[in-house]
Scaffold this active site. Structure first.
Site, PDB file in Angstrom:
ATOM      1  N   TYR A  40      -7.460  28.207  32.974  1.00 12.79           N
ATOM      2  CA  TYR A  40      -8.371  27.130  32.596  1.00 12.79           C
ATOM      3  C   TYR A  40      -8.936  27.398  31.200  1.00 12.79           C
ATOM      4  CZ  TYR A  40      -8.467  25.906  37.605  1.00 12.79           C
ATOM      5  OH  TYR A  40      -8.144  25.564  38.897  1.00 12.79           O
ATOM      6  N   HIS A 106      -3.147  31.858  42.735  1.00 16.68           N
ATOM      7  CA  HIS A 106      -3.230  30.442  42.404  1.00 16.68           C
ATOM      8  C   HIS A 106      -2.102  29.629  43.053  1.00 16.68           C
ATOM      9  CE1 HIS A 106      -5.015  27.807  38.965  1.00 16.68           C
ATOM     10  NE2 HIS A 106      -4.884  27.122  40.080  1.00 16.68           N
ATOM     11  N   ARG A 189     -10.221  13.318  42.314  1.00 17.58           N
ATOM     12  CA  ARG A 189      -9.925  13.319  40.873  1.00 17.58           C
ATOM     13  C   ARG A 189     -10.650  12.184  40.139  1.00 17.58           C
ATOM     14  NH1 ARG A 189      -6.337  17.344  40.337  1.00 17.58           N
ATOM     15  NH2 ARG A 189      -4.851  17.739  42.013  1.00 17.58           N
ATOM     16  N   PHE A 191     -11.702   9.162  41.505  1.00 20.15           N
ATOM     17  CA  PHE A 191     -11.698   7.881  42.213  1.00 20.15           C
ATOM     18  C   PHE A 191     -12.962   7.709  43.050  1.00 20.15           C
ATOM     19  CE2 PHE A 191      -6.934   7.694  41.822  1.00 20.15           C
ATOM     20  CZ  PHE A 191      -6.853   6.405  41.312  1.00 20.15           C
ATOM     21  N   LEU A 192     -13.303   8.735  43.825  1.00 20.15           N
ATOM     22  CA  LEU A 192     -14.401   8.609  44.775  1.00 20.15           C
ATOM     23  C   LEU A 192     -15.764   8.636  44.110  1.00 20.15           C
ATOM     24  CD1 LEU A 192     -12.888  10.904  47.532  1.00 20.15           C
ATOM     25  CD2 LEU A 192     -13.260   8.434  47.692  1.00 20.15           C
TER      26      LEU A 192
END
Length: 309
Positions: A40, A106, A189, A191-192
């Site tokens: 990351y 991972h 991602r 949407f919610l």
């Protein structure tokens, strides 16, 4: 708390001062569990700076297993025991810490028996460099194989009102074994959380544009599904993100890790802890956002090939 400070969706990345301020605010709001990974961006460096002086109060997790052997090339998986040791040492240096609370594989390297990888991870526990072991995106059978080598504390996988696949086999297996499920992308991602209405709301370099659930046809259907969650949240008097997180928090042994780079959304997510859902409300959520209702797969073919299912 996850991602955010090294935004994996777009090329934008917070500077060190902003990242440290965000994490410090998370501590002030009562968050004690931080999740990052060695791929990351420079998030491990930022996390290390943020928790300097507060180490004892933080549960720190990071992940290894992806390797980019050449600039511009796709990442490869490496689960070799010698790489496990190298990756851990590099993470500890970036974090400027003596130990990692929860160290994840991972993705499983199909070329290396998971027993060998977990065996090397167990050596790190014995050396005091790692306290607990975790796996990410693994099948129930892989969890059982790993558990024979060393106790697994947590399995990380995508789990939300949009991604309920863990309920089929994985979650029952983890419950049986006493392993926690750490739910990444708990807001589907974005949407919610109701963050976008059109594909054009996403930045041109946003990773999600390549995701099957964001392809035309699927995207519109998923926005409509998210709208039903938004309507239920309105009736409950909370935000859609809070309702989605409260739904996960209602489950036993499930820990959601929403990611954000926004102070406002950080506070919003934390307040989900105070949202209590009744049995009737949970049943309504199941009716209006049922299992399998989301359109599109979680990953494209290249991403799906990395899943240990």
């Amino acid at each position: 708390m996850s991602l955010g400070i090294a935004d994996v969706y777009t090329s934008s990345v917070q500077d060190d001062a902003a990242a440290v301020a965000l994490i410090s605010r998370a501590f002030d709001l009562g968050i004690t569990f931080l999740d990052t990974a060695d791929i990351y961006g420079d998030s491990e460096v930022k996390v290390g700076k943020a928790i300097n002086g507060r180490r004892a109060a933080v549960v720190l997790s990071t992940k290894f297993g992806f390797v980019q052997r050449e600039v511009g090339k796709e990442e490869e998986l490496d689960g070799r025991p010698e790489y496990v040791r190298q990756a851990c040492e590099r993470s500890l240096r970036r974090l400027k810490m003596d130990y990692i609370d929860l160290y994840y594989l991972h993705r499983v390297d199909p070329k290396v028996p998971v027993e060998d990888t977990v065996g090397a991870m167990a050596d790190l526990v014995r050396q005091g460099k790692v306290r607990h072991l975790g796996l990410s995106e693994v099948s129930p059978s892989t969890v059982r194989r790993a558990q024979h080598v060393h106790p697994i504390a947590a399995v990380q996988t995508e789990y939300s009102l949009f991604s309920r696949e863990p309920e089929d086999e994985l979650l029952p297996t983890l419950t049986e074994l006493g392993v926690s499920l750490v739910a990444y992308s708990p807001l589907g991602r974005g949407f919610l959380a109701g963050r976008f209405r059109r594909l054009d709301d996403l930045a041109p370099d946003d990773w999600r544009r390549r995701n099957p659930r964001f392809q035309r046809g699927n995207f519109e259907r998923n926005v409509a599904l998210a709208d039903r969650v938004r309507q239920m949240a309105g009736a409950k008097g909370c935000t859609p993100a809070q309702l989605a997180l409260a739904w996960l928090l209602n489950r036993d042994n499930v820990v959601p890790i929403p990611g954000t780079s926004s102070m406002q959304r950080l506070a919003e997510n934390v307040d989900a802890v105070g949202v209590r859902l009744t049995r009737d409300e949970l049943e309504e959520i199941d009716r209006r956002s049922p299992r399998g209702a989301v359109a599109g797969e979680r990953y494209d073919s290249s991403g799906a090939a990395l899943l240990n299912t």
